[in-house]
Write an enzyme that holds these catalytic residues in place. Structure first.
Site, PDB file in Angstrom:
ATOM      1  N   HIS A 241       0.829  -1.204   0.000  1.00 30.04           N
ATOM      2  CA  HIS A 241       0.000   0.000   0.000  1.00 30.04           C
ATOM      3  C   HIS A 241       0.864   1.255   0.000  1.00 30.04           C
ATOM      4  CE1 HIS A 241      -3.738  -2.309   1.695  1.00 30.04           C
ATOM      5  NE2 HIS A 241      -3.339  -2.732   0.506  1.00 30.04           N
TER       6      HIS A 241
ATOM      7  N   TYR B 256       0.980  -8.758   4.472  1.00 31.24           N
ATOM      8  CA  TYR B 256       1.110  -8.773   3.018  1.00 31.24           C
ATOM      9  C   TYR B 256       2.431  -9.414   2.563  1.00 31.24           C
ATOM     10  CZ  TYR B 256      -3.038  -5.856   2.445  1.00 31.24           C
ATOM     11  OH  TYR B 256      -4.327  -5.385   2.443  1.00 31.24           O
TER      12      TYR B 256
ATOM     13  N   ARG C 277      -2.755  -2.913  10.118  1.00 31.00           N
ATOM     14  CA  ARG C 277      -4.087  -2.912  10.705  1.00 31.00           C
ATOM     15  C   ARG C 277      -4.519  -4.286  11.186  1.00 31.00           C
ATOM     16  NH1 ARG C 277      -5.087  -3.225   5.155  1.00 31.00           N
ATOM     17  NH2 ARG C 277      -6.873  -4.537   4.561  1.00 31.00           N
TER      18      ARG C 277
END
Length: 798
Positions: free
Chosen positions: A268, A277, A331
């Site tokens: 991101h 990720y 997150r």
């Protein structure tokens, strides 16, 4: 308990590619001819989901079988088969909604996996098979089909639903009517034609984990369709042949998403994301490499070595006894179904998967490390966190007497390209979560990470081998989010983050975040705090040594009329912990709700955690409290939303109260992880590390025992004879075997830095090619820091 979408996808791909042919009925393969290149690979894909042949009576698999059977059985019994139904499950209604059909496919995959796995109550059951076929037709009719346009979150259309659908088709392939399979393949081809581009935004190239996810989906579609051209697309997506390697997963990046040479991983564009990720990328690419091995579509790109190096550079520093450090989970820290131990276990599974096809020079080291991780973590055992495919590998590893478990990794790891620092000693580790205009302080969105306001403001994580659950045991829903260890905060009330669809990040305006590393063992790091929505400013520095972390703060200024605090510690004491807190040899009360003002405190010790030394005293505050919260209060996501059941944990908190609107306030404290009370008292008296300066111009310490002088210069200046002509971090080690100097520009603003040493140097032993040394009585180092992205430059002298 239902898993998060990323975790479910991750576990689905953490199988055992090298296992034997799976259970006959569920994963049975159609009769194949010798010249059929597809069915052997489809059988391999099925083994990646089920684990292949194993003995269901083996007690090592009992817990995993029970978990799979319980989850799948519950969902199977709950399927709505009535006429006119709107969904397969009442909590996932209507099935036309992308979040609902996306999660429905995930549940069907779990049921199909249980059907294909020996030892479950659903194994080989014809009624389960027929029910799955009917459920797939229903979802294709009302939810996921080529006639629809994407709405809501793109992820469900292009990754979540197609991956679970293709996995389910692999398991059911011998039972699927040709017309049904054709319909599902056409649907997936519509939304995931290739792994190179975002279908709902064709100008957007896929990167990192998303590219890896899609490459696996395309490969499975190619195998099921028996289409060699699609398989070529899947293989070539890993190397990004379409765009000449621009977004290859096997290349180091210098900006944006992907692996960096220093071990950083970003997704991101701005978020430190190794633990989620990055792990998904490792697993997806590793799975596809294993799936296609030995076939006409085998991955032969020699740059795959970048992935091998990433295990050592990117993942090993942030795995502590098998748990994944929260500082690189973004997150995901707000997901109660994917905690640090779970994400760590998934990553360990991926490393072992990759080891099966990696050169021995890598694989042997990884297997030794994994064996050490698995054996040391007795609080949350690896074997209770993973499914059968990963257990197959783990059992083989643990039974292999030729593999000696490796000790914990030690060293100092400065991950400058993602503003993270990891300092590892034999019994503990310290991780710093920094941020800057380059790397986000936090990511929130889709209802996740609602209280992540201060997680990137210098949050300091201490990991102790004697308490591996400090952050995994309901820390995030119960900790005071305004008092995260290591942070300096404005106590203003904050509103929930990320309550609207989509994800977003906050990047502060400061340039300085990072530091320098000396001999791979010691480090100094700094961060200029420019608070969000506040006039609060501060200069923060950390010096990480053998048994201590020295934290300094200066120039703490604000003008909003609110109290400013610096949090020394906020330790999770679990549900019923009552460890003794001693301050200056005086035992403090243990009742919950106790608080004290300790303005003259010299040191403190928290039983079972470690020691704290306060070189300049207070104003120190202390608190014991029980805090109750819910995972739902920090994550209300549609598919990752937390449990609304209240949980309670006890905390011991130490902090400095800088008062209302402070003007150039400061603090200093020393963390002694794992130290005994006696050792803390001795350290406070002997002061083996001395604070030389703590001002807005320079923050510096020295350790005569180590022969070490370390400083962060916020401006040109000198300290103890060490001078620097501009902002930068400098460490100098002077020992009998020579002198080592490490220099960095974590603000990335200078072209060169000139450093003057306070002692003579006669000889230059070795330098980086960016360093020029003029020996003599006051030697001078000229360091070309421009363009080095905040990385360290080193010279060895005599």
């Amino acid at each position: 308990m239902e898993l998060s979408r990323r975790q479910t996808l991750a576990l689905a791909g953490a199988g055992a590619a090298g296992a034997l042919v799976p259970f006959a009925t569920g994963s049975a393969t159609a009769a194949t001819s010798a010249d059929d290149p597809y069915e052997p690979l489809l059988a391999r894909a099925a083994r990646q989901l089920t684990g292949g042949a194993f003995d269901p009576a083996d007690p090592d698999f009992e817990a995993a079988l029970t978990t799979l059977d319980t989850q799948a059985g519950g969902w199977w019994r709950g399927i709505d088969t009535s006429a006119g139904r709107k969904a397969l499950w009442t909590d996932l209604s209507p099935a036309s909604d992308p979040g609902m059909f996306g999660q429905s496919y995930t549940r069907l995959r779990t049921i199909a996996t249980a059907w294909a796995t020996p030892g479950t109550s659903l194994a080989g059951d014809a009624a389960v098979r027929d029910g799955l076929l009917d459920a797939l037709r229903f979802l294709n009719t009302v939810g996921y089909n080529p006639a629809r346009g994407e709405s809501g979150n793109w992820w469900f259309w292009e990754i979540g639903a197609p991956r679970a659908l293709m996995d389910t088709c692999v398991l059911l392939r011998a039972q699927l009517p040709a017309a049904d399979l054709d319909a599902y393949l056409r649907t997936v081809a519509r939304f995931v034609p290739d792994a190179d581009r975002r279908t709902n935004s064709p100008s957007l190239a896929e990167t990192g984990a998303n590219r890896a996810d899609k490459a696996v989906i395309v490969a499975l579609r190619g195998l099921l369709a028996r289409d060699p051209a699609v398989l070529v697309k899947a293989r070539d997506a890993l190397s990004d042949v379409r765009d000449s390697g621009k977004n290859s997963l096997f290349t180091y990046v210098t900006s944006g998403d992907g692996f960096y040479r220093d071990g950083s991983f970003v997704q991101h564009t701005y978020v430190a994301y190794t633990g989620t990720y990055g792990s998904v990328l490792l697993g997806g690419a590793g799975q596809l490499i294993a799936l296609l091995a030995g076939s006409d579509w085998a991955v032969t790109d020699p740059s795959v070595e970048v992935l091998h190096e990433a295990v050592d550079r990117s993942f090993m520093p942030v795995l502590f006894d098998g748990l994944m450090m929260d500082s690189v989970r973004g997150r995901a820290v707000s997901r109660d179904r994917a905690r640090d131990h779970t994400d760590g276990a998934v990553t360990v599974s991926y490393i072992l998967q990759l080891a099966e096809g990696a050169p021995a020079s890598y694989a042997d080291r990884w297997r030794a490390a994994a064996k050490g991780w698995i054996l040391r973590n007795r609080e949350t055992p690896y074997t209770g966190l993973v499914g059968i495919p990963a257990l197959v590998r783990a059992k083989a590893l643990l039974d292999d007497a030729q593999v000696t478990p490796a000790d914990r990794l030690t060293g100092h790891f400065l991950l400058a390209d993602m503003d993270r620092v990891v300092h590892r000693r034999p019994a503990w580790a310290c991780a710093l979560s920094l941020s800057s205009k380059r790397i986000a302080a936090y990511e929130a969105g889709n209802g996740e990470n609602l209280h992540g306001w201060y997680t990137g403001d210098g949050m300091t994580y201490i990991y102790d081998g004697d308490d591996l659950d400090a952050f995994g045991d309901s820390f995030w829903p119960t900790v005071d989010p305004y008092r995260l260890p290591g942070t300096t905060v404005d106590t203003r009330p904050r509103t929930d983050l990320g309550t609207v669809p989509g994800t977003s990040t906050f990047r502060p305006k400061n340039a300085v975040a990072g530091g320098a590393v000396l001999d791979g063992r010691y480090g100094a790091s700094a961060m200029e705090l420019v608070a969000d929505g506040s006039t609060l400013r501060a200069k923060k520095a950390w010096f990480l040594l053998d048994n201590a972390v020295v934290a300094l703060g200066s120039g703490i200024t604000a003008s909003d009329g609110r109290t400013i605090e610096t949090i020394v510690e906020n330790r999770n004491l679990h549900a019923d912990g009552l460890p003794a807190l001693t301050v200056d040899e005086r035992r403090q009360p243990t009742e919950q709700g106790w608080s004290a003002e300790l303005d003259d405190a010299g040191w403190a010790h928290l039983e079972g955690v470690g020691g704290y030394v306060f070189p300049t005293g207070g104003p120190l505050r202390a608190l014991r409290e029980e805090r109750t919260g819910t995972w739902r209060s920090i994550n209300s996501g549609a598919d990752t939303g937390g449990d609304p059941t209240p949980v309670t944990r006890r905390y011991a908190t130490l902090w400095f109260d800088h008062g209302s609107s402070p003007d150039s306030a400061s603090y200093s404290y020393v963390l002694l992880p794992g130290a005994t009370e006696a050792a803390t008292l001795a350290w406070s008296r002997s002061r083996p590390v001395r604070i030389l300066a703590n001002s807005p111009e320079v923050q510096a310490v020295s350790s005569p025992r180590l022969g070490l002088l370390a400083a962060h210069f916020w401006a040109a200046g000198s300290i103890d004879g060490l001078a620097c002509d501009g902002p930068g971090t400098v460490l100098v080690s002077r020992r009998d075997d020579g002198v080592t100097v490490a220099v960095a520009d974590p603000g990335r603003t200078a072209a060169t830095l000139t450093v003057r040493l306070p002692f003579p140097v006669d000889e230059v032993v070795a330098t980086d090619d960016t360093v020029t040394v003029t020996p003599g009585r006051r030697p001078v180092l000229t360091v070309r820091v421009g363009g080095s992205h905040g990385h360290t430059h080193t010279a060895r002298l005599r």
